[in-house]
Design a protein around this motif. Structure first.
Motif, short mmCIF file in Angstrom:
data_model
loop_
_atom_site.label_atom_id
_atom_site.label_comp_id
_atom_site.label_asym_id
_atom_site.label_seq_id
_atom_site.Cartn_x
_atom_site.Cartn_y
_atom_site.Cartn_z
N SER A 86 32.44 66.87 10.84
CA SER A 86 31.60 66.86 9.94
C SER A 86 31.77 69.08 10.01
O SER A 86 32.01 69.72 11.00
CB SER A 86 30.29 67.08 10.34
OG SER A 86 29.17 68.02 9.82
N ARG A 89 36.32 66.67 6.68
CA ARG A 89 37.33 66.35 7.20
C ARG A 89 38.56 66.34 6.18
O ARG A 89 38.23 66.47 5.33
CB ARG A 89 37.30 64.62 7.63
CG ARG A 89 36.76 63.57 8.18
CD ARG A 89 36.58 62.12 8.19
NE ARG A 89 36.32 61.84 9.26
CZ ARG A 89 35.03 61.39 10.09
NH1 ARG A 89 33.65 60.96 8.63
NH2 ARG A 89 34.96 59.91 10.62
N GLN A 102 35.34 63.64 2.86
CA GLN A 102 34.60 62.75 3.81
C GLN A 102 34.54 61.67 3.63
O GLN A 102 34.96 60.59 2.58
CB GLN A 102 33.57 63.69 3.54
CG GLN A 102 32.09 63.36 4.92
CD GLN A 102 33.10 63.72 6.25
OE1 GLN A 102 33.55 63.08 6.65
NE2 GLN A 102 32.77 64.99 6.48
N PHE A 104 31.89 57.85 4.31
CA PHE A 104 29.96 57.71 4.62
C PHE A 104 29.85 56.03 4.42
O PHE A 104 31.09 55.56 4.65
CB PHE A 104 30.10 58.12 3.41
CG PHE A 104 29.36 60.16 2.76
CD1 PHE A 104 28.70 60.32 2.93
CD2 PHE A 104 31.10 60.23 2.31
CE1 PHE A 104 28.97 61.92 3.11
CE2 PHE A 104 30.74 61.87 1.84
CZ PHE A 104 29.63 62.30 1.91
N TYR A 109 26.74 58.08 -0.36
CA TYR A 109 27.79 59.37 0.00
C TYR A 109 26.57 60.20 0.39
O TYR A 109 26.57 61.80 0.38
CB TYR A 109 28.14 60.27 -1.36
CG TYR A 109 29.01 58.52 -1.76
CD1 TYR A 109 30.48 58.71 -0.91
CD2 TYR A 109 28.65 58.57 -2.92
CE1 TYR A 109 31.58 57.73 -1.99
CE2 TYR A 109 29.93 57.85 -3.53
CZ TYR A 109 31.06 57.23 -3.28
OH TYR A 109 32.34 56.85 -3.69
N ILE A 112 27.09 60.52 6.74
CA ILE A 112 28.60 60.83 6.94
C ILE A 112 28.59 59.74 8.11
O ILE A 112 28.45 59.34 9.06
CB ILE A 112 28.73 62.07 7.36
CG1 ILE A 112 28.63 63.25 6.22
CG2 ILE A 112 30.29 62.58 8.27
CD1 ILE A 112 29.01 64.96 6.50
N TRP A 113 29.84 59.23 8.08
CA TRP A 113 30.42 57.93 9.77
C TRP A 113 31.20 59.31 11.25
O TRP A 113 32.11 59.45 10.58
CB TRP A 113 31.66 57.25 8.80
CG TRP A 113 31.45 56.32 9.32
CD1 TRP A 113 31.86 55.62 11.37
CD2 TRP A 113 31.76 54.58 8.97
NE1 TRP A 113 31.90 54.48 11.27
CE2 TRP A 113 31.81 53.55 9.93
CE3 TRP A 113 31.73 54.83 7.29
CZ2 TRP A 113 31.67 52.19 9.27
CZ3 TRP A 113 32.46 52.83 7.47
CH2 TRP A 113 31.88 52.42 7.84
#
Length: 344
Positions: A86, A89, A102, A104, A109, A112-113
């Motif tokens: 974060s 990426r 990014q 998700f 969206y 964030i994963w």
């Protein structure tokens, strides 16, 4: 008969109070590549993609009415070319140029994963609850989707971009409970170790790659005319002049520029023609460098000019020469037209 009934009652009591003694193992399938496809420099809107995979948990046979409950955390790290999860990426091309993106956990969206439970952003948490029959054992499965997005407005370089997630970057941690009768209680967290039937961690189970392509691009073409000026009578010495070709190409865009032989060439000799009397010509030539020894033509890998875009305007010089003529030259204006071909 009484003895038989007593035995059945005792057995039932064992089912109600017995402790489950079985093993639960969870595995994941491998997602297909999360391919963003072709993306545009300074795009006006985000580019999105998805990929999915399945987590499957299996529990060995317990009893006729047994159940299992699993709470799993599915974590994704920074990737092979990333530096942080974060706020964004990144993936890179062969030259190391970045594209920010990014991953998700939701289609909006907004989430964030992440990788590690208890951190922000955190991993995706999923629950599985299923029966575990006595003879066959039981299993449960959940399909999860990875939502990828490339933000708009990035200044990019041409190339093929990728980053890979494997090993410790793809982690599955899960806690599970099993009961012989009734509904198993979900563990409080995937990291819970006390008061649960078990807790396990597996890495590398769902490796995948994220890719994108930034196509080469050139634009903003500007050319200037070459004017050999005025000359009285025959040309007795070289007349050297220059003109320019301007273009703006995306960074890392490889290009080549070809010049044809013009409208009035005699074989490979370029010529200007008299504007009112088509029987008169003045030969001339165009070159790639100031010493005027390397002809600028249209044959690939032979006499074209090559270059690489920088993202800014580039100006290339065309070096012209009108050599001495044999005999008189008819008075008047002469001209030719050259076609410029830019390939990228």
């Amino acid at each position: 008969m009484k003895l038989l009934l007593g035995t059945l009652v005792m057995l039932a009591g064992g089912l109600l109070t017995g402790t489950a003694r079985a093993d639960t193992t969870c595995t994941t399938s491998a997602p297909v590549t999360a391919a963003f496809g072709n993306i545009t420099n300074a795009a006006g809107s985000p580019t999105v993609t998805t990929t999915s995979f399945t987590i499957t948990c299996n529990t060995t046979a317990l009893s006729l009415l047994a159940t299992a409950s699993v709470r799993a955390c599915i974590g994704i790290g920074v990737g092979t070319t990333g530096v942080a999860i974060s706020p964004l990426r990144r993936m890179t091309n062969a030259s190391g140029d970045p594209v920010s993106f990014q991953l998700f956990t939701n289609a909006a969206y907004t989430n964030i994963w992440g990788l590690t439970p208890g951190t922000t952003p955190g991993p995706l948490v999923v629950d599985l609850n299923y029966s575990v029959p006595l003879l066959t054992g039981g299993s449960g499965a959940v399909t999860v989707t990875i939502y990828g997005r490339i933000p708009a407005g990035q200044t990019l370089a041409a190339g093929n971009y990728s980053t890979s997630f494997s090993g410790a970057d793809v982690r599955l941690q899960y806690a599970f409970n099993e009961v012989l009768l009734g509904t198993a209680t979900a563990p409080a967290a995937c990291t819970t170790t006390a008061g649960v039937a078990g807790n396990k961690t597996a890495t590398g189970g769902f490796p995948f790659t994220v890719t994108a392509t930034v196509l080469p691009q050139c634009s903003a073409y500007v050319t200037t005319d070459m004017d050999f000026g005025s000359n009285a009578g025959a040309i007795t010495s070289n007349i050297d002049r220059t003109s320019t070709i301007g273009l703006t190409c995306l960074n890392r865009t490889a290009y080549n520029i070809a010049l044809d032989n013009g409208l009035y060439a005699n074989g490979t000799v370029r010529r200007m023609r008299h504007t009112t009397n088509s029987a008169y010509f003045i030969p001339y030539e165009l070159y790639r460098e100031s010493t005027r020894t390397q002809r600028w033509g249209s044959t690939a890998n032979v006499d074209r000019v090559t270059g690489t875009g920088t993202g800014s305007a580039q100006v290339l010089t065309v070096y012209g020469r009108a050599p001495p003529t044999s005999g008189p030259v008819a008075a008047g204006s002469y001209s030719d037209q050259i076609k410029v071909t830019i390939t990228y």
